[in-house]
Design a protein around this motif. Structure first.
Motif, PDB file in Angstrom:
ATOM      1  N   LEU A 136      26.587  64.100  73.343  1.00  0.00           N
ATOM      2  CA  LEU A 136      25.381  63.270  73.319  1.00  0.00           C
ATOM      3  C   LEU A 136      25.214  62.696  71.911  1.00  0.00           C
ATOM      4  O   LEU A 136      24.394  63.137  71.122  1.00  0.00           O
ATOM      5  CB  LEU A 136      24.157  64.086  73.732  1.00  0.00           C
ATOM      6  CG  LEU A 136      22.908  63.305  74.096  1.00  0.00           C
ATOM      7  CD1 LEU A 136      23.172  62.368  75.263  1.00  0.00           C
ATOM      8  CD2 LEU A 136      21.777  64.255  74.445  1.00  0.00           C
ATOM      9  N   THR A 137      26.050  61.688  71.611  1.00  0.00           N
ATOM     10  CA  THR A 137      26.028  61.054  70.294  1.00  0.00           C
ATOM     11  C   THR A 137      25.572  59.608  70.457  1.00  0.00           C
ATOM     12  O   THR A 137      25.607  59.052  71.559  1.00  0.00           O
ATOM     13  CB  THR A 137      27.419  61.072  69.647  1.00  0.00           C
ATOM     14  OG1 THR A 137      28.304  60.277  70.445  1.00  0.00           O
ATOM     15  CG2 THR A 137      27.958  62.493  69.530  1.00  0.00           C
ATOM     16  N   LEU A 138      25.192  58.998  69.345  1.00  0.00           N
ATOM     17  CA  LEU A 138      24.757  57.607  69.376  1.00  0.00           C
ATOM     18  C   LEU A 138      25.892  56.694  69.839  1.00  0.00           C
ATOM     19  O   LEU A 138      25.682  55.793  70.650  1.00  0.00           O
ATOM     20  CB  LEU A 138      24.242  57.184  67.999  1.00  0.00           C
ATOM     21  CG  LEU A 138      23.667  55.782  67.895  1.00  0.00           C
ATOM     22  CD1 LEU A 138      22.489  55.620  68.854  1.00  0.00           C
ATOM     23  CD2 LEU A 138      23.236  55.469  66.475  1.00  0.00           C
ATOM     24  N   ALA A 139      27.096  56.932  69.358  1.00  0.00           N
ATOM     25  CA  ALA A 139      28.245  56.098  69.748  1.00  0.00           C
ATOM     26  C   ALA A 139      28.517  56.215  71.249  1.00  0.00           C
ATOM     27  O   ALA A 139      28.763  55.202  71.922  1.00  0.00           O
ATOM     28  CB  ALA A 139      29.482  56.502  68.956  1.00  0.00           C
ATOM     29  N   ASN A 140      28.456  57.418  71.777  1.00  0.00           N
ATOM     30  CA  ASN A 140      28.687  57.599  73.220  1.00  0.00           C
ATOM     31  C   ASN A 140      27.583  56.966  74.046  1.00  0.00           C
ATOM     32  O   ASN A 140      27.844  56.407  75.108  1.00  0.00           O
ATOM     33  CB  ASN A 140      28.807  59.082  73.564  1.00  0.00           C
ATOM     34  CG  ASN A 140      30.136  59.669  73.137  1.00  0.00           C
ATOM     35  OD1 ASN A 140      31.063  58.946  72.781  1.00  0.00           O
ATOM     36  ND2 ASN A 140      30.225  60.985  73.152  1.00  0.00           N
ATOM     37  N   MET A 141      26.339  57.042  73.571  1.00  0.00           N
ATOM     38  CA  MET A 141      25.237  56.435  74.317  1.00  0.00           C
ATOM     39  C   MET A 141      25.340  54.913  74.299  1.00  0.00           C
ATOM     40  O   MET A 141      25.067  54.261  75.301  1.00  0.00           O
ATOM     41  CB  MET A 141      23.877  56.890  73.746  1.00  0.00           C
ATOM     42  CG  MET A 141      23.594  58.371  73.990  1.00  0.00           C
ATOM     43  SD  MET A 141      23.872  58.943  75.688  1.00  0.00           S
ATOM     44  CE  MET A 141      22.585  58.128  76.564  1.00  0.00           C
ATOM     45  N   LYS A 142      25.776  54.340  73.160  1.00  0.00           N
ATOM     46  CA  LYS A 142      26.000  52.890  73.109  1.00  0.00           C
ATOM     47  C   LYS A 142      27.046  52.482  74.139  1.00  0.00           C
ATOM     48  O   LYS A 142      26.865  51.511  74.873  1.00  0.00           O
ATOM     49  CB  LYS A 142      26.474  52.465  71.719  1.00  0.00           C
ATOM     50  CG  LYS A 142      25.419  52.284  70.707  1.00  0.00           C
ATOM     51  CD  LYS A 142      26.116  51.770  69.438  1.00  0.00           C
ATOM     52  CE  LYS A 142      25.245  51.653  68.259  1.00  0.00           C
ATOM     53  NZ  LYS A 142      26.010  51.269  67.062  1.00  0.00           N
ATOM     54  N   GLY A 143      28.144  53.217  74.164  1.00  0.00           N
ATOM     55  CA  GLY A 143      29.203  52.925  75.128  1.00  0.00           C
ATOM     56  C   GLY A 143      28.724  53.066  76.556  1.00  0.00           C
ATOM     57  O   GLY A 143      29.055  52.249  77.420  1.00  0.00           O
ATOM     58  N   TYR A 144      27.927  54.088  76.808  1.00  0.00           N
ATOM     59  CA  TYR A 144      27.395  54.300  78.152  1.00  0.00           C
ATOM     60  C   TYR A 144      26.499  53.143  78.571  1.00  0.00           C
ATOM     61  O   TYR A 144      26.648  52.595  79.666  1.00  0.00           O
ATOM     62  CB  TYR A 144      26.622  55.617  78.215  1.00  0.00           C
ATOM     63  CG  TYR A 144      25.880  55.775  79.511  1.00  0.00           C
ATOM     64  CD1 TYR A 144      26.563  56.100  80.674  1.00  0.00           C
ATOM     65  CD2 TYR A 144      24.515  55.551  79.583  1.00  0.00           C
ATOM     66  CE1 TYR A 144      25.890  56.214  81.876  1.00  0.00           C
ATOM     67  CE2 TYR A 144      23.840  55.670  80.786  1.00  0.00           C
ATOM     68  CZ  TYR A 144      24.529  55.999  81.919  1.00  0.00           C
ATOM     69  OH  TYR A 144      23.873  56.104  83.116  1.00  0.00           O
ATOM     70  N   PHE A 145      25.561  52.731  77.709  1.00  0.00           N
ATOM     71  CA  PHE A 145      24.640  51.651  78.067  1.00  0.00           C
ATOM     72  C   PHE A 145      25.366  50.321  78.214  1.00  0.00           C
ATOM     73  O   PHE A 145      24.985  49.500  79.036  1.00  0.00           O
ATOM     74  CB  PHE A 145      23.473  51.574  77.087  1.00  0.00           C
ATOM     75  CG  PHE A 145      22.470  52.670  77.311  1.00  0.00           C
ATOM     76  CD1 PHE A 145      21.699  52.701  78.463  1.00  0.00           C
ATOM     77  CD2 PHE A 145      22.324  53.702  76.397  1.00  0.00           C
ATOM     78  CE1 PHE A 145      20.798  53.717  78.703  1.00  0.00           C
ATOM     79  CE2 PHE A 145      21.423  54.726  76.627  1.00  0.00           C
ATOM     80  CZ  PHE A 145      20.661  54.736  77.776  1.00  0.00           C
ATOM     81  N   LEU A 146      26.425  50.114  77.460  1.00  0.00           N
ATOM     82  CA  LEU A 146      27.236  48.915  77.636  1.00  0.00           C
ATOM     83  C   LEU A 146      27.962  48.948  78.982  1.00  0.00           C
ATOM     84  O   LEU A 146      28.031  47.951  79.694  1.00  0.00           O
ATOM     85  CB  LEU A 146      28.240  48.786  76.486  1.00  0.00           C
ATOM     86  CG  LEU A 146      29.086  47.534  76.463  1.00  0.00           C
ATOM     87  CD1 LEU A 146      28.207  46.291  76.358  1.00  0.00           C
ATOM     88  CD2 LEU A 146      30.066  47.582  75.303  1.00  0.00           C
ATOM     89  N   SER A 147      28.460  50.123  79.344  1.00  0.00           N
ATOM     90  CA  SER A 147      29.176  50.241  80.622  1.00  0.00           C
ATOM     91  C   SER A 147      28.265  50.019  81.821  1.00  0.00           C
ATOM     92  O   SER A 147      28.738  49.640  82.890  1.00  0.00           O
ATOM     93  CB  SER A 147      29.861  51.610  80.735  1.00  0.00           C
ATOM     94  OG  SER A 147      28.904  52.632  80.929  1.00  0.00           O
ATOM     95  N   ILE A 148      26.970  50.227  81.658  1.00  0.00           N
ATOM     96  CA  ILE A 148      26.027  49.975  82.747  1.00  0.00           C
ATOM     97  C   ILE A 148      26.159  48.539  83.240  1.00  0.00           C
ATOM     98  O   ILE A 148      26.098  48.269  84.430  1.00  0.00           O
ATOM     99  CB  ILE A 148      24.574  50.261  82.304  1.00  0.00           C
ATOM    100  CG1 ILE A 148      24.341  51.755  82.186  1.00  0.00           C
ATOM    101  CG2 ILE A 148      23.566  49.643  83.269  1.00  0.00           C
ATOM    102  CD1 ILE A 148      22.979  52.137  81.619  1.00  0.00           C
ATOM    103  N   PHE A 149      26.394  47.606  82.316  1.00  0.00           N
ATOM    104  CA  PHE A 149      26.448  46.192  82.658  1.00  0.00           C
ATOM    105  C   PHE A 149      27.863  45.674  82.896  1.00  0.00           C
ATOM    106  O   PHE A 149      28.038  44.576  83.402  1.00  0.00           O
ATOM    107  CB  PHE A 149      25.786  45.357  81.554  1.00  0.00           C
ATOM    108  CG  PHE A 149      24.351  45.725  81.345  1.00  0.00           C
ATOM    109  CD1 PHE A 149      23.380  45.283  82.220  1.00  0.00           C
ATOM    110  CD2 PHE A 149      23.992  46.545  80.294  1.00  0.00           C
ATOM    111  CE1 PHE A 149      22.057  45.643  82.043  1.00  0.00           C
ATOM    112  CE2 PHE A 149      22.666  46.906  80.105  1.00  0.00           C
ATOM    113  CZ  PHE A 149      21.697  46.457  80.983  1.00  0.00           C
ATOM    114  N   ILE A 150      28.870  46.462  82.535  1.00  0.00           N
ATOM    115  CA  ILE A 150      30.241  45.974  82.635  1.00  0.00           C
ATOM    116  C   ILE A 150      31.017  46.652  83.761  1.00  0.00           C
ATOM    117  O   ILE A 150      31.527  45.995  84.663  1.00  0.00           O
ATOM    118  CB  ILE A 150      30.977  46.152  81.295  1.00  0.00           C
ATOM    119  CG1 ILE A 150      30.305  45.301  80.225  1.00  0.00           C
ATOM    120  CG2 ILE A 150      32.448  45.790  81.427  1.00  0.00           C
ATOM    121  CD1 ILE A 150      30.837  45.513  78.834  1.00  0.00           C
TER     122      ILE A 150
END
Length: 178
Positions: A113-127
């Motif tokens: 649960l890191t900031l980098a992983n959360m950024k990637g997760y939220f980006l993947s929501i749309f991609i």
């Protein structure tokens, strides 16, 4: 049920394709032989997902007013598209939140649960989809909207010819590399 058309053949095929999707994810013949499993999973069962996309497009575009093979411009068609996309977004949002509630404690306990992983997760929501099996809903949202707008401006015959050309290019390009 007077006036409601029945699509029994489509319903039967959807049932068969649902079983084929399960077969894709749980290869039943793997213990009997790789060749048999390859034929069933990677050749026969692979018709399932494209069939579901075709069904979704068929039923969606039956609600749309077409004129000379193009989507008629106007508020009715746009309203139908918005309603369809909104419905898909609601389903996708529900399952994204459901799985997020489930996975956050696991990510936290695993140190992921890191900031980098959360950024990637939220980006993947749309991609690519918030979770691996939700990619279909994201693809359906983008695919329907894209097809709707393309058919608003490009004649359907030209779209079909272009799609066949891209399909052939993709098929032969893969064959050359593979």
């Amino acid at each position: 049920m007077i006036g409601t058309p029945n699509n029994n053949a489509v319903d039967v095929m959807k049932f068969i394709c649902a079983i084929l999707v399960v077969i894709i994810h749980a290869p039943p013949l793997l213990s009997y032989g790789e060749t048999a499993n390859f034929i069933l999973v990677d050749i026969i069962a692979r018709i399932a997902v494209p069939f579901f996309f075709v069904c979704a497009g068929y039923f969606f575009f039956n609600k749309i007013n077409l004129k000379n093979g193009n989507v008629e411009k106007g508020s009715y068609n746009l309203k139908v598209l918005k309603k369809y996309v909104f419905h898909l977004v609601n389903i996708y949002t529900f399952w994204t939140v459901f799985y997020l509630i489930w996975w956050i404690p696991l990510w936290y306990n695993g140190g992921n649960l890191t900031l980098a992983n959360m950024k990637g997760y939220f980006l993947s929501i749309f991609i690519s989809g918030s979770f691996y099996h939700l990619w279909y809903i994201v693809a359906l949202i983008y695919g329907m909207a894209f097809t709707f707008f393309i058919l608003s401006y490009v004649p359907i015959k030209r779209v079909i010819i272009t799609a066949v050309i891209f399909y052939l290019i993709g098929t032969f390009a893969f064959r050359i590399r593979g």
